[in-house]
Design a protein around this motif. Structure first.
Motif, PDB file in Angstrom:
ATOM      1  N   ARG A 119       0.832  -1.206   0.000  1.00  0.00           N
ATOM      2  CA  ARG A 119       0.000   0.000   0.000  1.00  0.00           C
ATOM      3  C   ARG A 119       0.861   1.248   0.000  1.00  0.00           C
ATOM      4  O   ARG A 119       0.549   2.247  -0.656  1.00  0.00           O
ATOM      5  CB  ARG A 119      -0.940   0.007   1.199  1.00  0.00           C
ATOM      6  N   ALA A 167       2.278   1.735  -3.437  1.00  0.00           N
ATOM      7  CA  ALA A 167       1.194   2.140  -4.340  1.00  0.00           C
ATOM      8  C   ALA A 167       0.874   3.618  -4.165  1.00  0.00           C
ATOM      9  O   ALA A 167       0.777   4.361  -5.154  1.00  0.00           O
ATOM     10  CB  ALA A 167      -0.051   1.283  -4.087  1.00  0.00           C
ATOM     11  N   SER A 224       3.559   5.878  -5.441  1.00  0.00           N
ATOM     12  CA  SER A 224       3.668   5.908  -6.901  1.00  0.00           C
ATOM     13  C   SER A 224       2.801   7.003  -7.514  1.00  0.00           C
ATOM     14  O   SER A 224       3.019   7.385  -8.661  1.00  0.00           O
ATOM     15  CB  SER A 224       3.315   4.544  -7.498  1.00  0.00           C
ATOM     16  N   ARG A 240      10.008   2.278  -7.125  1.00  0.00           N
ATOM     17  CA  ARG A 240       9.103   2.403  -8.272  1.00  0.00           C
ATOM     18  C   ARG A 240       9.166   1.138  -9.129  1.00  0.00           C
ATOM     19  O   ARG A 240       8.151   0.618  -9.567  1.00  0.00           O
ATOM     20  CB  ARG A 240       9.436   3.638  -9.102  1.00  0.00           C
ATOM     21  N   PHE A 287       7.255  -1.600  -7.373  1.00  0.00           N
ATOM     22  CA  PHE A 287       5.816  -1.405  -7.516  1.00  0.00           C
ATOM     23  C   PHE A 287       5.361  -1.730  -8.936  1.00  0.00           C
ATOM     24  O   PHE A 287       4.313  -2.360  -9.131  1.00  0.00           O
ATOM     25  CB  PHE A 287       5.396   0.019  -7.136  1.00  0.00           C
ATOM     26  N   GLU A 288       6.111  -1.317  -9.928  1.00  0.00           N
ATOM     27  CA  GLU A 288       5.734  -1.584 -11.324  1.00  0.00           C
ATOM     28  C   GLU A 288       5.695  -3.082 -11.611  1.00  0.00           C
ATOM     29  O   GLU A 288       4.924  -3.529 -12.465  1.00  0.00           O
ATOM     30  CB  GLU A 288       6.671  -0.858 -12.290  1.00  0.00           C
ATOM     31  N   TRP A 299       2.229  -3.961  -9.991  1.00  0.00           N
ATOM     32  CA  TRP A 299       1.039  -3.299 -10.519  1.00  0.00           C
ATOM     33  C   TRP A 299       0.214  -4.155 -11.475  1.00  0.00           C
ATOM     34  O   TRP A 299      -1.008  -4.188 -11.358  1.00  0.00           O
ATOM     35  CB  TRP A 299       1.393  -1.960 -11.157  1.00  0.00           C
ATOM     36  N   PRO A 300       0.795  -4.862 -12.433  1.00  0.00           N
ATOM     37  CA  PRO A 300      -0.044  -5.659 -13.327  1.00  0.00           C
ATOM     38  C   PRO A 300      -0.910  -6.674 -12.579  1.00  0.00           C
ATOM     39  O   PRO A 300      -2.064  -6.908 -12.961  1.00  0.00           O
ATOM     40  CB  PRO A 300       0.958  -6.360 -14.256  1.00  0.00           C
ATOM     41  N   MET A 354      -2.021  -6.292  -9.465  1.00  0.00           N
ATOM     42  CA  MET A 354      -3.056  -5.511  -8.790  1.00  0.00           C
ATOM     43  C   MET A 354      -4.153  -5.117  -9.780  1.00  0.00           C
ATOM     44  O   MET A 354      -5.342  -5.234  -9.481  1.00  0.00           O
ATOM     45  CB  MET A 354      -2.445  -4.259  -8.150  1.00  0.00           C
ATOM     46  N   ALA A 355      -3.749  -4.655 -10.959  1.00  0.00           N
ATOM     47  CA  ALA A 355      -4.715  -4.218 -11.968  1.00  0.00           C
ATOM     48  C   ALA A 355      -5.559  -5.387 -12.461  1.00  0.00           C
ATOM     49  O   ALA A 355      -6.781  -5.255 -12.628  1.00  0.00           O
ATOM     50  CB  ALA A 355      -3.984  -3.550 -13.132  1.00  0.00           C
TER      51      ALA A 355
END
Length: 156
Positions: free
Chosen positions: A50, A53, A56, A111, A114-115, A118-119, A121-122
């Motif tokens: 979190r 995220a 970011s 970063r 997180f990147e 991210w996929p 999470m999305a």
């Protein structure tokens, strides 16, 4: 009759599947479970994920603001920040206008971490909305924003 004194139906009358807070908890529990394995693969816990995220998209929040954004108690957040800093994923800096206050920033390594997540999470978020038209999704998010405004304790 005020909101505080009005009579409400009992939970047994409403039923769990018609009680929005119960549904929201179930949904977020499943969402977190869907990404837990991916978080573990990159060495993250929910508070750490979190934090990354939020950082970011929010540049240099104060720690107290970060606690609000992440919905993590400050003591838990503090431990997560210590770990993230040790791992080189965040940096902390004294606030320019108040040396007692600390701002938190994402590092390039943070970063990148997180990147990587991210996929997942999305994809998990998209799964929540499977079969729900875009218009309903937008209306749902707008409703959530109104609900948050109704219960908000902080400006953010």
């Amino acid at each position: 009759m005020s909101e505080d004194t009005e009579t409400h139906a009992r939970l047994g009358e409403i039923g769990l599947t018609n009680f929005a807070p119960y549904l929201m908890n179930r949904i977020m529990g499943r969402y977190n479970a869907m990404i837990r394995e991916e978080m573990a693969d990159v060495g993250l816990t929910t508070p750490k994920m979190r934090t990354l995220a939020v950082l970011s998209v929010v540049e240099g929040p104060l720690i107290r603001e970060l606690a609000v954004y992440t919905v993590v108690e400050q003591s838990t957040l503090s431990r997560a920040l210590d770990q993230l800093q040790t791992e080189g994923l965040i940096r902390r800096e004294a606030d320019a206008s108040d040396s007692r206050a600390v701002r938190v920033f994402l590092t390039d390594a943070g970063r990148a971490t997180f990147e990587t997540l991210w996929p997942h999470m999305a994809t998990s978020a998209a799964r929540l909305f499977k079969g729900i038209p875009d218009e309903e999704q937008r209306a749902f998010v707008a409703t959530l924003q109104k609900m948050l405004a109704n219960i908000r304790k902080h400006e953010i």
